[in-house]
Design a protein around this motif. Structure first.
Motif, PDB file in Angstrom:
ATOM      1  N   SER A 160       1.572  -5.820   0.954  1.00 40.26           N
ATOM      2  CA  SER A 160       2.304  -4.643   1.128  1.00 40.26           C
ATOM      3  C   SER A 160       1.872  -3.845  -0.213  1.00 40.26           C
ATOM      4  O   SER A 160       2.601  -3.090  -0.825  1.00 40.26           O
ATOM      5  N   VAL A 161       0.556  -3.607  -0.399  1.00 39.00           N
ATOM      6  CA  VAL A 161      -0.220  -2.820  -1.575  1.00 39.00           C
ATOM      7  C   VAL A 161       0.092  -1.511  -1.424  1.00 39.00           C
ATOM      8  O   VAL A 161      -0.442  -1.126  -0.389  1.00 39.00           O
ATOM      9  N   LYS A 221      -7.469  -2.281  -7.599  1.00 37.48           N
ATOM     10  CA  LYS A 221      -7.894  -3.778  -7.708  1.00 37.48           C
ATOM     11  C   LYS A 221      -7.283  -4.743  -6.488  1.00 37.48           C
ATOM     12  O   LYS A 221      -7.923  -5.499  -6.022  1.00 37.48           O
ATOM     13  N   ALA A 222      -6.014  -4.246  -6.063  1.00 42.28           N
ATOM     14  CA  ALA A 222      -5.546  -5.066  -5.158  1.00 42.28           C
ATOM     15  C   ALA A 222      -5.994  -4.583  -3.734  1.00 42.28           C
ATOM     16  O   ALA A 222      -6.359  -5.331  -2.811  1.00 42.28           O
ATOM     17  N   LEU A 223      -6.630  -3.323  -3.698  1.00 45.95           N
ATOM     18  CA  LEU A 223      -7.318  -2.958  -2.365  1.00 45.95           C
ATOM     19  C   LEU A 223      -8.561  -3.768  -2.259  1.00 45.95           C
ATOM     20  O   LEU A 223      -9.076  -4.077  -1.079  1.00 45.95           O
ATOM     21  N   ILE A 224      -9.284  -3.693  -3.462  1.00 46.21           N
ATOM     22  CA  ILE A 224     -10.506  -4.402  -3.307  1.00 46.21           C
ATOM     23  C   ILE A 224     -10.441  -5.729  -2.938  1.00 46.21           C
ATOM     24  O   ILE A 224     -10.945  -6.297  -2.397  1.00 46.21           O
ATOM     25  N   GLU A 280      -1.662 -13.904  -1.314  1.00 43.14           N
ATOM     26  CA  GLU A 280      -2.368 -12.848  -0.800  1.00 43.14           C
ATOM     27  C   GLU A 280      -1.488 -12.250   0.579  1.00 43.14           C
ATOM     28  O   GLU A 280      -1.418 -11.139   0.393  1.00 43.14           O
ATOM     29  N   LYS A 281      -0.737 -12.837   1.072  1.00 44.45           N
ATOM     30  CA  LYS A 281       0.186 -12.586   1.794  1.00 44.45           C
ATOM     31  C   LYS A 281       1.344 -11.495   1.329  1.00 44.45           C
ATOM     32  O   LYS A 281       1.760 -10.633   1.971  1.00 44.45           O
ATOM     33  N   ALA A 282       1.781 -12.061   0.150  1.00 47.48           N
ATOM     34  CA  ALA A 282       2.774 -11.363  -0.424  1.00 47.48           C
ATOM     35  C   ALA A 282       2.237  -9.869  -0.918  1.00 47.48           C
ATOM     36  O   ALA A 282       2.955  -8.903  -1.308  1.00 47.48           O
ATOM     37  N   LYS A 283       0.923  -9.849  -1.122  1.00 42.62           N
ATOM     38  CA  LYS A 283       0.236  -8.820  -1.871  1.00 42.62           C
ATOM     39  C   LYS A 283      -0.239  -7.728  -0.828  1.00 42.62           C
ATOM     40  O   LYS A 283      -0.783  -6.678  -1.031  1.00 42.62           O
TER      41      LYS A 283
END
Length: 124
Positions: free
Chosen positions: A32-33, A6-9, A27-30
């Motif tokens: 590092s998925v 989900k995060a990659l999409i 989004e910047k915090a995420k």
């Protein structure tokens, strides 16, 4: 689990968007998925059936289960590139295209010769 689909999409969708404010910080915090550093080896022979267009392993972008990520986008592009190369090679070899039919010139020559023989025999 080594990835978060989900995060990659979400990252792939938002890559081309201009985000502002709180959403941009989130989004910047995420970024590092897990799974973001995944790379697909196109030279690996184990995946040749997928990449060469085997109908049993086809990737259907119209399917509801298809999830577009950066890696899937690269895979789909590689499949279409290999398909084009295969078609070009088939067309150049023996005057036969990918569907197994002869090229247009040969078909026309054959048809003209057939009509001339019929006309010479007196049958129509």
């Amino acid at each position: 689990k080594n990835y978060d689909l989900k995060a990659l999409i979400r990252l792939h969708k938002n890559k081309s968007k201009k985000l502002r404010g709180k959403r941009k910080k989130n989004e910047k915090a995420k970024e590092s998925v897990p799974g973001l550093d995944f790379t697909f080896d196109f030279e690996d022979k184990r995946f040749s059936a997928v990449l060469e267009g085997d109908s049993r392993f086809g990737i259907d972008p119209n399917s509801g289960d298809f999830k577009l990520t950066e890696t899937m986008e690269k895979i789909v592009k590689e499949i279409s590139k290999r398909r084009k190369v295969k078609i070009e090679n088939d067309r150049s070899n023996n005057g036969v295209d990918a569907s197994g039919r002869e090229n247009g010139k040969r078909e026309w020559k054959h048809l003209v010769e057939k009509l001339k023989r019929k006309d010479a025999n007196g049958t129509s």
